[in-house]
Design a protein around this motif. Structure first.
Motif, PDB file in Angstrom:
ATOM      1  N   LEU A  57       0.826  -1.207   0.000  1.00 31.10           N
ATOM      2  CA  LEU A  57       0.000   0.000   0.000  1.00 31.10           C
ATOM      3  C   LEU A  57       0.860   1.257   0.000  1.00 31.10           C
ATOM      4  CD1 LEU A  57      -2.814   1.283   0.137  1.00 31.10           C
ATOM      5  CD2 LEU A  57      -2.649   1.174   2.639  1.00 31.10           C
ATOM      6  N   THR A  58       0.887   1.931  -1.134  1.00 30.40           N
ATOM      7  CA  THR A  58       1.520   3.235  -1.261  1.00 30.40           C
ATOM      8  C   THR A  58       0.511   4.175  -1.911  1.00 30.40           C
ATOM      9  OG1 THR A  58       2.392   2.810  -3.482  1.00 30.40           O
ATOM     10  CG2 THR A  58       3.772   2.137  -1.608  1.00 30.40           C
ATOM     11  N   MET A  59       0.755   5.448  -1.794  1.00 32.10           N
ATOM     12  CA  MET A  59      -0.158   6.404  -2.406  1.00 32.10           C
ATOM     13  C   MET A  59      -0.171   6.236  -3.926  1.00 32.10           C
ATOM     14  SD  MET A  59      -1.509   7.942   0.136  1.00 32.10           S
ATOM     15  CE  MET A  59      -2.281   9.455  -0.451  1.00 32.10           C
ATOM     16  N   ARG A  60       0.971   5.941  -4.510  1.00 30.95           N
ATOM     17  CA  ARG A  60       1.031   5.748  -5.962  1.00 30.95           C
ATOM     18  C   ARG A  60       0.266   4.486  -6.372  1.00 30.95           C
ATOM     19  NH1 ARG A  60       3.832   8.154  -9.733  1.00 30.95           N
ATOM     20  NH2 ARG A  60       5.025   9.298  -8.161  1.00 30.95           N
ATOM     21  N   ARG A  61       0.467   3.414  -5.590  1.00 30.21           N
ATOM     22  CA  ARG A  61      -0.247   2.157  -5.891  1.00 30.21           C
ATOM     23  C   ARG A  61      -1.750   2.358  -5.747  1.00 30.21           C
ATOM     24  NH1 ARG A  61      -2.818  -1.408  -7.188  1.00 30.21           N
ATOM     25  NH2 ARG A  61      -2.675  -3.649  -6.746  1.00 30.21           N
ATOM     26  N   LEU A  62      -2.160   3.088  -4.741  1.00 30.13           N
ATOM     27  CA  LEU A  62      -3.568   3.365  -4.510  1.00 30.13           C
ATOM     28  C   LEU A  62      -4.157   4.196  -5.646  1.00 30.13           C
ATOM     29  CD1 LEU A  62      -6.025   3.211  -2.634  1.00 30.13           C
ATOM     30  CD2 LEU A  62      -5.085   5.148  -1.360  1.00 30.13           C
ATOM     31  N   ALA A  63      -3.411   5.183  -6.098  1.00 35.67           N
ATOM     32  CA  ALA A  63      -3.876   6.022  -7.203  1.00 35.67           C
ATOM     33  C   ALA A  63      -4.049   5.189  -8.469  1.00 35.67           C
ATOM     34  CB  ALA A  63      -2.892   7.158  -7.448  1.00 35.67           C
ATOM     35  N   THR A  64      -3.124   4.282  -8.714  1.00 34.33           N
ATOM     36  CA  THR A  64      -3.224   3.412  -9.887  1.00 34.33           C
ATOM     37  C   THR A  64      -4.467   2.549  -9.817  1.00 34.33           C
ATOM     38  OG1 THR A  64      -0.812   3.359 -10.139  1.00 34.33           O
ATOM     39  CG2 THR A  64      -2.070   1.584 -11.185  1.00 34.33           C
ATOM     40  N   GLU A  65      -4.735   2.008  -8.641  1.00 35.54           N
ATOM     41  CA  GLU A  65      -5.916   1.151  -8.457  1.00 35.54           C
ATOM     42  C   GLU A  65      -7.196   1.939  -8.714  1.00 35.54           C
ATOM     43  OE1 GLU A  65      -7.374  -2.775  -7.280  1.00 35.54           O
ATOM     44  OE2 GLU A  65      -5.401  -1.993  -7.815  1.00 35.54           O
ATOM     45  N   LEU A  66      -7.198   3.206  -8.349  1.00 37.20           N
ATOM     46  CA  LEU A  66      -8.375   4.054  -8.539  1.00 37.20           C
ATOM     47  C   LEU A  66      -8.393   4.716  -9.916  1.00 37.20           C
ATOM     48  CD1 LEU A  66      -8.471   5.698  -5.011  1.00 37.20           C
ATOM     49  CD2 LEU A  66     -10.291   4.321  -6.013  1.00 37.20           C
ATOM     50  N   GLU A  67      -7.397   4.384 -10.743  1.00 36.46           N
ATOM     51  CA  GLU A  67      -7.286   4.923 -12.105  1.00 36.46           C
ATOM     52  C   GLU A  67      -7.267   6.453 -12.101  1.00 36.46           C
ATOM     53  OE1 GLU A  67     -10.741   2.827 -13.785  1.00 36.46           O
ATOM     54  OE2 GLU A  67      -9.283   1.692 -14.968  1.00 36.46           O
ATOM     55  N   THR A  68      -6.401   6.963 -11.243  1.00 39.20           N
ATOM     56  CA  THR A  68      -6.253   8.413 -11.155  1.00 39.20           C
ATOM     57  C   THR A  68      -4.795   8.725 -10.842  1.00 39.20           C
ATOM     58  OG1 THR A  68      -7.164  10.418 -10.140  1.00 39.20           O
ATOM     59  CG2 THR A  68      -6.783   8.533  -8.687  1.00 39.20           C
ATOM     60  N   GLY A  69      -4.505   9.982 -10.577  1.00 38.27           N
ATOM     61  CA  GLY A  69      -3.163  10.382 -10.187  1.00 38.27           C
ATOM     62  C   GLY A  69      -3.103  10.676  -8.705  1.00 38.27           C
ATOM     63  N   PRO A  70      -1.909  10.635  -8.107  1.00 39.18           N
ATOM     64  CA  PRO A  70      -1.774  10.910  -6.673  1.00 39.18           C
ATOM     65  C   PRO A  70      -2.382  12.241  -6.261  1.00 39.18           C
ATOM     66  CG  PRO A  70       0.259   9.996  -7.537  1.00 39.18           C
ATOM     67  CD  PRO A  70      -0.613  10.267  -8.729  1.00 39.18           C
TER      68      PRO A  70
END
Length: 244
Positions: A57-70
């Motif tokens: 769990l990283t902010m970048r990984r989370l953003a990717t999962e949500l199909e958005t940018g950090p």
């Protein structure tokens, strides 16, 4: 002017129910995707931890999962520490706190610790987010308030009760982290060296005579389930408190 992430975080801590407006997605597909909200961030983060473990769990990984940018995430959460606080708070919100009873305070505090353990073990390694963190989330503080009330009802001095909460939480958090690490190793093809119970007994039996007690009490040293050990340690800590 929209509130800053810091202002939204402060509002969550003061009211417990404040929610930020969905972040507007940018780009050609912005209108076709679900909006970014605090709830969406929390739910997606839990999904990553459940499937891949807390380390993933990283902010970048989370953003990717949500199909958005950090940047879209930072419209709602201040940073990774803020996200961790939200996740732990959400787990603490599911803890049932009893009305403090001097006659059953011991069973009550064991119940709270057991509930915390079970919540953390749902998401591999997530208890790591609790270490060295000063709780300010209202749901997390609610559990601390409940534990303090139970221990005070049990007749403990305020300072003893306060330090006891810290010690109990530290043990629960460390226990859950160790269990998560052990489970990950058992399921990793790169860690075939992890010993089974039978293998551990064989290794202890093969030790030289310089280890007489370990050889003699190998069954005791390796016996019991993780739950047995958890219950024993919590009980041992509470036994010490009654004499403090």
């Amino acid at each position: 002017m929209s509130p800053t992430p810091e202002q939204r975080r402060a509002a969550r801590h003061q009211l417990g129910t404040a929610t930020a407006a969905p972040a507007t997605r940018r780009g050609p597909s912005g209108g076709s995707k679900k909006p970014i909200t605090v709830e969406a961030i929390i739910s997606t983060a839990f999904g990553i931890v459940e499937r891949e473990g807390y380390d993933a769990l990283t902010m970048r990984r989370l953003a990717t999962e949500l199909e958005t940018g950090p940047a879209s995430l930072y419209a709602h959460v201040v940073n990774k520490d803020d996200l961790d606080e939200l996740l732990i708070g959400r787990l603490c919100a599911e803890i049932t706190l009893p009305s403090p009873d001097p006659a059953t305070w011991r069973a009550q505090i064991i119940s709270v610790c057991t509930q915390l353990r079970d919540q953390y073990l749902r998401f591999p390694g997530i208890s790591r987010a609790t270490f060295a963190a000063a709780p300010s989330n209202l749901d997390t503080l609610r559990v601390g308030e409940g534990m303090l009330a139970i221990l005070l009802a049990g007749g403990l001095a305020p300072q003893v009760a306060a330090w006891a909460i810290d010690s109990l939480n530290l043990y629960v958090n460390a226990f859950c982290l160790e269990v998560s690490v052990a489970r990950t190793r058992r399921h990793s093809s790169e860690d075939d060296w992890v010993l089974s119970h039978a293998e551990a007994l064989e290794r202890f039996a093969a030790l030289p005579e310089d280890f007489p007690q370990t050889k003699r009490y190998a069954a005791e040293l390796t016996g019991g389930t993780v739950t047995d050990r958890f219950d024993f340690t919590i009980g041992l800590m509470l036994d010490g408190l009654t004499g403090a």
